[in-house]
Design a protein around this motif. Sequence first.
Motif: not given
Length: 720
Positions: A643-646, A648-651, A704-707
């Motif tokens: 989880v790293d919003s900066k 763009r990594f979200q669960m 641009r959200i990524a897992i």
Amino acid sequence: MWCFKSFQYVLFLFLFMVCGCTAKVSRTMKAERYIVHGDLLNKNEATYLFKQLKGRVKDQEIVVYVEESNYKENKETEKHLFIVVDPQLKDDYCIVHEGQKIEIKTSSFSTSQWLVYQLIEAIAQEDNRFETSDLNPAIVTFSTQCKTFDFQYREPYYRFNLLSNQSVLNGNNNVELDWGIWGHNLFKVLKEVKDSSIYAKVKGNITKEQYCFSSPVLQQVLQEYIIDNIGDGEREFSRFVISPQDNDIVCECADCVKLNKGTEDATESVTYLINRLAKRFPKHHFFTLLYRTTSKVPKAIIGKNVGVLISTIDIPKGIDLQEIKNTNKQVEQFVSQVNQWQSKTEHIYSWDYSVNFDDYLSPIPSLYALQKQLSFYQSIGIKGVFLNASGYDYATFDDVQCYVAGALMKDITLSVDQLVKQYLDKKYPTSSDLLRTYYLGLEKRYSQNKRAYSLYGSMKQSLDTYLDEKEFVVFYEKLQERLEKTRDREYTMLKQLFVGLTFTRMQIAYQKGNAIYGAVYSKGLETSLVPDVMQWLETLKQSEKLGITNYKEEGGLLNEYIEQWQKIITKQPYKNLLLNTPIYFISKIDEGFESSRLLNDGLIGLPIDYHLGWYISSVDDLQVSFATNHLQEEQEVVINFLVDSKHRFQMPEKITFWIDNKLIHSVLKKDFKIQGKVAQCKVLVDFTSSQSMQIKCTKAKGERIAIACDEIQITNQIRR
């Protein structure tokens, strides 16, 4: 007075300039005594040369200062040295070396200072009575010649250039010395200002995240700052960057809207302020950034002392731009921007880049490419280069790269191989051959690749483009052996390099997992760390004492990296029932993540960095399958997500688990266990008589959200 035999010198310069070439006659630099000539017209420069020369020799009687400019042919045992600054000189410097006389003329005192050290180093190469271990090898051959630097502004932004006096010694610019305001740093100047009229208005409200560039108060505050801290430029000019803060906010006050013809772009309002400052301080130079909300060429006429910094961040790094200028859209756009600005100003600088900002410690071969890029910049009219590198942080090979980059900005025709050799020969006499062979090997391999390197690249990308793990490991082990044979200053520098490269060795080991050169070895369904990991960690723990604190630009503390490895150690041996089972992708795959190895290589992902062990999926919902016929009874399935919003990594919004194509579990993100930057999903699954499992991770909505996930772990049954 300037003591050339007037007619002969003028005739020589005329013939020299007509020919457009540099004389190649070699002259000896060595003498028994060195006579520095000074008079009223060159007293400062001559005194400076005399003091620096005399301060580097034990027998100080061999350096003499005379207050006379007349010179008569004398003994061959003496060398007569003349130096003067002439602001009217069309070239940056001219040298006449005839017999026992060396006459140097420069257009500025800063160039004069640099040539003093070039001269001292050139003399010391032939006369070992002079101590110059702190100086870099000279790039000037003191034969008769005139030279104009290829770039007016030259800054290799490495720590070696930022150390005390180093930029002066090496003839480079320095962001700390040459700029009154730099980059997006207006906030440092304005932090004590209480008048809110300096800030932008957005939807009727004041925001301190951006400035109002039409504000009279903002102009007045900046004028007072310049007068109080730098002066009006009568004694010495400075440069100032006037740019918005690093965001897309544009002031919506009436004056800014009128200037900008709207609220989408701030180019005209920023130009308005710059023009007013430039008019107030005609001796200083003011620059705008071509970046984000100031990405247009202003319509307003700008002052003669106004320039622009154009970022090269969007154009490929590490390849010949001349070859792709007509086929690459980013390069075409860059050239178009430069061409448009040339109708406005002659002060066009590039804000260039020459490092992997996500890995300072792994060697990156940037010099061959830099030479080609500098040649390209010069051909399209760029006058200055700020080469953004590792700055104050240590980077492996940064000393040689700083030296070569600074030399190339003065003369792009110099040989990179020769520059590397002469630097390493002087600074690393015991290990020069080893370092040179390895480093230039990287340069040559990469130049043949013709692939751009990433400014924010992972170890995998490095291994895919230029870094050969076998070659590196052999070099690393030889370097350790060579370290034991070095002494004194070379030992300190080589030790620092070795410790820095230990990070690279660990990164390779982490990337390779349980493969050759990897960090773990497998025994059945269990992995353990290879013994070398402990030794590497102990070596890396010496980094702080050696001045190595960060491995990347942001959030890269080596102490945290070491702590994460300590946690891996505590979890050894590691068992995963999925270790030797192939994992297949059902979903679309991101480039560079074609292999599923990261999902079951026996190494967990480290939360401090998305490059460290995380499998990334951004183009699609992540969906995988694998055989389960080797599994029995109820087992626990565990998956961790970064989880790293900066970045763009979200669960995932949801994870569904399927056995033999039948849905058995659906887990929503609210049910994940979150600890720090890691979100964990756990489910119990009965694998009795099953053949396969499918897992689908549904991405959160958004641009641009990524897992990013690490191991898919299947452990022995957990009873609750």
